[in-house]
Design a protein around this motif. Structure first.
Motif, PDB file in Angstrom:
ATOM      1  N   VAL A 304      55.831  31.335  54.448  1.00 48.81           N
ATOM      2  CA  VAL A 304      55.114  30.368  55.574  1.00 48.81           C
ATOM      3  C   VAL A 304      54.397  31.144  56.550  1.00 48.81           C
ATOM      4  O   VAL A 304      53.026  31.010  56.863  1.00 48.81           O
ATOM      5  CB  VAL A 304      56.366  29.419  56.234  1.00 48.81           C
ATOM      6  CG1 VAL A 304      55.410  28.788  57.271  1.00 48.81           C
ATOM      7  CG2 VAL A 304      56.835  28.505  55.226  1.00 48.81           C
ATOM      8  N   ASN A 305      55.194  32.026  57.266  1.00 50.93           N
ATOM      9  CA  ASN A 305      54.495  33.068  58.139  1.00 50.93           C
ATOM     10  C   ASN A 305      54.003  34.193  57.686  1.00 50.93           C
ATOM     11  O   ASN A 305      54.570  34.711  56.743  1.00 50.93           O
ATOM     12  CB  ASN A 305      55.538  33.509  59.317  1.00 50.93           C
ATOM     13  CG  ASN A 305      56.060  31.925  59.771  1.00 50.93           C
ATOM     14  OD1 ASN A 305      55.322  31.236  60.488  1.00 50.93           O
ATOM     15  ND2 ASN A 305      57.371  32.065  59.644  1.00 50.93           N
ATOM     16  N   GLY A 306      52.723  34.576  58.167  1.00 52.32           N
ATOM     17  CA  GLY A 306      52.271  35.812  57.817  1.00 52.32           C
ATOM     18  C   GLY A 306      52.030  36.993  59.067  1.00 52.32           C
ATOM     19  O   GLY A 306      52.116  36.684  60.094  1.00 52.32           O
ATOM     20  N   PHE A 307      52.431  38.209  58.368  1.00 59.21           N
ATOM     21  CA  PHE A 307      52.240  39.412  59.437  1.00 59.21           C
ATOM     22  C   PHE A 307      50.655  39.961  58.984  1.00 59.21           C
ATOM     23  O   PHE A 307      50.327  40.102  57.988  1.00 59.21           O
ATOM     24  CB  PHE A 307      53.233  40.328  59.174  1.00 59.21           C
ATOM     25  CG  PHE A 307      53.158  41.711  59.690  1.00 59.21           C
ATOM     26  CD1 PHE A 307      53.679  41.998  60.988  1.00 59.21           C
ATOM     27  CD2 PHE A 307      52.466  42.734  59.042  1.00 59.21           C
ATOM     28  CE1 PHE A 307      53.580  43.327  61.633  1.00 59.21           C
ATOM     29  CE2 PHE A 307      52.133  43.911  59.716  1.00 59.21           C
ATOM     30  CZ  PHE A 307      52.589  44.054  60.781  1.00 59.21           C
ATOM     31  N   ILE A 308      50.184  40.296  60.440  1.00 66.16           N
ATOM     32  CA  ILE A 308      49.080  40.861  60.292  1.00 66.16           C
ATOM     33  C   ILE A 308      48.777  42.172  60.805  1.00 66.16           C
ATOM     34  O   ILE A 308      49.614  42.464  62.063  1.00 66.16           O
ATOM     35  CB  ILE A 308      47.700  39.902  60.572  1.00 66.16           C
ATOM     36  CG1 ILE A 308      46.533  40.779  60.502  1.00 66.16           C
ATOM     37  CG2 ILE A 308      47.782  39.389  62.198  1.00 66.16           C
ATOM     38  CD1 ILE A 308      45.307  39.810  60.518  1.00 66.16           C
ATOM     39  N   GLY A 309      48.332  43.261  60.449  1.00 63.23           N
ATOM     40  CA  GLY A 309      48.136  44.487  61.153  1.00 63.23           C
ATOM     41  C   GLY A 309      46.761  45.023  61.253  1.00 63.23           C
ATOM     42  O   GLY A 309      46.454  44.866  60.022  1.00 63.23           O
ATOM     43  N   VAL A 310      46.093  45.614  62.095  1.00 64.29           N
ATOM     44  CA  VAL A 310      44.825  46.053  62.036  1.00 64.29           C
ATOM     45  C   VAL A 310      44.947  47.688  62.793  1.00 64.29           C
ATOM     46  O   VAL A 310      45.311  47.728  63.788  1.00 64.29           O
ATOM     47  CB  VAL A 310      43.876  45.045  62.815  1.00 64.29           C
ATOM     48  CG1 VAL A 310      42.523  45.745  62.979  1.00 64.29           C
ATOM     49  CG2 VAL A 310      43.886  43.688  62.291  1.00 64.29           C
ATOM     50  N   ALA A 311      44.256  48.224  62.026  1.00 64.04           N
ATOM     51  CA  ALA A 311      43.860  49.709  62.451  1.00 64.04           C
ATOM     52  C   ALA A 311      42.592  50.059  62.263  1.00 64.04           C
ATOM     53  O   ALA A 311      41.877  49.845  61.133  1.00 64.04           O
ATOM     54  CB  ALA A 311      44.953  50.671  61.701  1.00 64.04           C
ATOM     55  N   SER A 312      41.724  50.135  63.380  1.00 64.18           N
ATOM     56  CA  SER A 312      40.279  50.311  63.151  1.00 64.18           C
ATOM     57  C   SER A 312      40.066  51.903  64.050  1.00 64.18           C
ATOM     58  O   SER A 312      40.129  51.739  65.199  1.00 64.18           O
ATOM     59  CB  SER A 312      39.481  49.328  63.867  1.00 64.18           C
ATOM     60  OG  SER A 312      37.881  49.402  63.385  1.00 64.18           O
ATOM     61  N   VAL A 313      39.837  53.059  63.339  1.00 69.97           N
ATOM     62  CA  VAL A 313      39.696  54.091  63.927  1.00 69.97           C
ATOM     63  C   VAL A 313      38.225  54.716  64.036  1.00 69.97           C
ATOM     64  O   VAL A 313      37.607  54.692  62.656  1.00 69.97           O
ATOM     65  CB  VAL A 313      40.622  55.084  63.041  1.00 69.97           C
ATOM     66  CG1 VAL A 313      40.846  56.449  64.194  1.00 69.97           C
ATOM     67  CG2 VAL A 313      41.974  54.693  63.346  1.00 69.97           C
ATOM     68  N   SER A 314      37.567  54.984  65.046  1.00 68.90           N
ATOM     69  CA  SER A 314      36.462  55.492  65.122  1.00 68.90           C
ATOM     70  C   SER A 314      36.210  56.866  64.556  1.00 68.90           C
ATOM     71  O   SER A 314      37.338  57.583  64.552  1.00 68.90           O
ATOM     72  CB  SER A 314      35.885  55.653  66.585  1.00 68.90           C
ATOM     73  OG  SER A 314      34.563  55.928  66.426  1.00 68.90           O
ATOM     74  N   GLU A 315      35.032  57.244  64.096  1.00 69.92           N
ATOM     75  CA  GLU A 315      34.901  58.922  63.867  1.00 69.92           C
ATOM     76  C   GLU A 315      35.574  60.076  64.555  1.00 69.92           C
ATOM     77  O   GLU A 315      35.991  60.903  64.081  1.00 69.92           O
ATOM     78  CB  GLU A 315      33.484  58.901  63.577  1.00 69.92           C
ATOM     79  CG  GLU A 315      33.046  60.504  63.108  1.00 69.92           C
ATOM     80  CD  GLU A 315      31.310  60.733  63.140  1.00 69.92           C
ATOM     81  OE1 GLU A 315      31.034  61.420  62.862  1.00 69.92           O
ATOM     82  OE2 GLU A 315      30.807  59.854  63.610  1.00 69.92           O
ATOM     83  N   SER A 316      35.491  59.648  65.939  1.00 75.39           N
ATOM     84  CA  SER A 316      36.045  60.658  66.752  1.00 75.39           C
ATOM     85  C   SER A 316      37.635  60.936  66.393  1.00 75.39           C
ATOM     86  O   SER A 316      38.245  61.894  66.936  1.00 75.39           O
ATOM     87  CB  SER A 316      35.810  60.395  68.324  1.00 75.39           C
ATOM     88  OG  SER A 316      34.594  60.125  68.598  1.00 75.39           O
ATOM     89  N   GLY A 317      38.262  59.952  66.155  1.00 76.46           N
ATOM     90  CA  GLY A 317      39.766  59.883  65.835  1.00 76.46           C
ATOM     91  C   GLY A 317      40.175  59.713  64.396  1.00 76.46           C
ATOM     92  O   GLY A 317      41.104  59.260  64.144  1.00 76.46           O
ATOM     93  N   THR A 318      39.241  60.179  63.439  1.00 71.42           N
ATOM     94  CA  THR A 318      39.567  60.247  62.070  1.00 71.42           C
ATOM     95  C   THR A 318      40.697  60.793  61.557  1.00 71.42           C
ATOM     96  O   THR A 318      41.445  60.085  60.658  1.00 71.42           O
ATOM     97  CB  THR A 318      38.365  60.991  61.104  1.00 71.42           C
ATOM     98  OG1 THR A 318      37.128  60.392  61.746  1.00 71.42           O
ATOM     99  CG2 THR A 318      38.621  61.085  59.765  1.00 71.42           C
TER     100      THR A 318
END
Length: 338
Positions: A304-318
Motif C-alpha cells: 500500500v505504502n511506498g518509500f521514496i529516496g532521492v539523491a541528486s549530486v552535482s558535478e562538484s560532488g561527484t
C-alpha cells in the motif's frame, strides 16, 4: 541544482343551547312534563296555576283522581300529607363499601412503596451522603487526568522527532537510511514535507550560495505522483517527471539523459532504482558545474505504502554520488530506533 521546490363550546347540533345561569321560571309556572307554554294546556278551576294537570281536547283527564286530594296544610306537619296514595317510593341506594376498602389498601401500599424507594434513594438515618460519596469516587476514577486539588492536568504532547545525526528517518514507515558522509548537512525533518515525499528527512551539500546537492527520504506522496505497487517503474518515472519541474530552470541548454531502471530489493522489499544524468551548457552565476547525476529509489513497503529516496549530486560532488545511492539501497525498514 538550485533549491527545490401548536374551549370547546356547546355540542354541535344542539338546538336548545345551554341554560342560562340564575334564570327565573316563566310567568304562570311550569306545567308537569313541559319545557314551556303549550296551546293544549289550560289552568284547571280550583287549582293554583302551575299545579293543574294537563288536559287535552277530546280526551279523558287521566289525572282526575288527583283533583279530590286536599291541599297541603302546613299545620299538619309531621303527618302523612300524601292521602290515599301514600308517600312516593324511595330508591334504595347501596354503597360499594368493598370498593372503598380496596382503594384504601392500594393507596396505603403505594405510600409504603414510596417510603421504601425514598429510603434507598436518600439513604438511612445517619447515612445521608453515602451515595453522593460513591458518585464522587466514581467521578474521580473516571477522570484519571484530574489533579488531587481538582485541577485538570493537560495530557503530555508527544515530542517531535529529532535528527539522529547518523541516519535519515521516515517515522511513518519505521525506516532508517544511513547518512553517507560528513559532507551531507542536516536540512529538514524528520516529518518534513517535500513535493514528492511526506514525513521526510533531508540533507544537502552546499556547493555555492545558490547551488546544492540533495539527499532526501520519505513516504511516497501519491498526491504528487501516482504510486502503483504493481508497476514500480511507472511510479519511478512519474516521480522523476515531478522532480524535474523547475529543478534546472536556471540553466541554459538543459538536456535530460535516458532513464535507466534497475530492479532492486531493499531490506527484503521490492523496489526500483531510476538513474539519469542532467546536463546543460551554462548555469550562469549559480555554478560552474555542467551536469548533475540523479537517482530515485521507489520501494513497495507493504503493498500500500511506498518509500521514496532521492539523491541528486552535482558535478562538484561527484564523489558523493555513489555513496548516496548505496545509502538509499541500505535503508532498513525494521529499525528498532526508527
Amino acid at each position: 541544482m538550485t533549491y527545490p521546490p401548536q374551549d370547546p363550546g356547546a355540542p354541535a347540533g344542539d338546538p336548545y343551547g345551554q341554560s342560562q345561569p340564575n334564570a327565573g321560571p316563566p310567568a304562570g309556572g311550569y306545567a308537569p312534563g313541559q319545557a314551556g307554554a303549550s296551546p293544549y294546556q289550560a289552568p284547571q278551576p280550583g287549582y293554583e296555576p302551575g299545579y293543574a294537570p294537563a288536559a287535552y281536547p277530546g280526551q279523558a283527564d287521566p289525572n282526575a283522581a288527583y283533583y279530590t286530594q286536599p291541599a297541603y296544610d302546613p299545620s299538619q306537619a309531621g303527618q302523612i300529607p300524601y292521602g290515599q296514595y301514600g308517600p312516593p317510593p324511595v330508591q334504595a341506594t347501596t354503597k360499594n363499601s368493598g370498593g372503598t376498602v380496596l382503594l384504601v389498601i392500594v393507596v396505603v401500599l403505594l405510600m409504603a412503596a414510596g417510603g421504601v424507594g425514598g429510603y434507598f434513594l436518600l439513604g438511612r438515618d445517619g447515612d445521608e451522603g453515602s451515595i453522593a460519596s460513591d458518585d464522587s469516587a466514581s467521578a474521580e476514577e473516571s477522570d484519571p487526568e484530574g489533579g488531587s486539588d481538582g485541577e485538570e492536568t493537560a495530557p503530555e504532547e508527544e515530542a517531535a522527532p529529532t535528527p539522529s545525526g547518523t541516519a535519515l528517518s521516515v517515522p511513518s514507515l519505521g525506516s532508517l537510511t544511513p547518512i553517507p558522509g560528513e559532507e551531507w548537512i542536516y536540512t529538514a525533518g524528520p516529518g518534513a514535507s517535500d513535493e514528492l515525499m511526506a514525513d521526510a528527512e533531508i540533507y544537502t551539500i552546499q556547493h555555492t550560495p545558490d547551488w546544492i546537492s540533495y539527499l532526501g527520504v520519505g513516504l511516497y506522496a501519491s498526491t504528487a505522483a501516482a504510486f502503483d505497487p504493481a508497476d514500480l517503474n511507472a511510479s519511478a518515472e512519474g516521480a522523476a517527471s515531478v522532480w524535474l519541474q523547475g529543478a534546472f530552470d536556471t540553466t541554459e541548454g538543459y538536456a535530460q539523459g535516458e532513464i535507466a531502471y534497475t530492479a532492486v530489493e531493499v531490506d527484503g522489499r521490492p523496489g526500483v532504482l531510476a538513474e539519469w544524468r542532467n546536463s546543460w551548457t551554462s548555469a550562469g552565476q549559480y555554478t560552474d558545474d555542467l551536469y548533475e547525476d540523479t537517482a530515485i529509489l521507489v520501494v513497495d513497503v507493504d503493498g500500500v505504502n511506498g518509500f521514496i529516496g532521492v539523491a541528486s549530486v552535482s558535478e562538484s560532488g561527484t564523489a558523493s554520488y555513489a555513496p548516496a545511492v548505496e545509502a538509499l539501497l541500505a535503508t532498513d525498514f525494521d529499525a528498532e530506533t526508527a
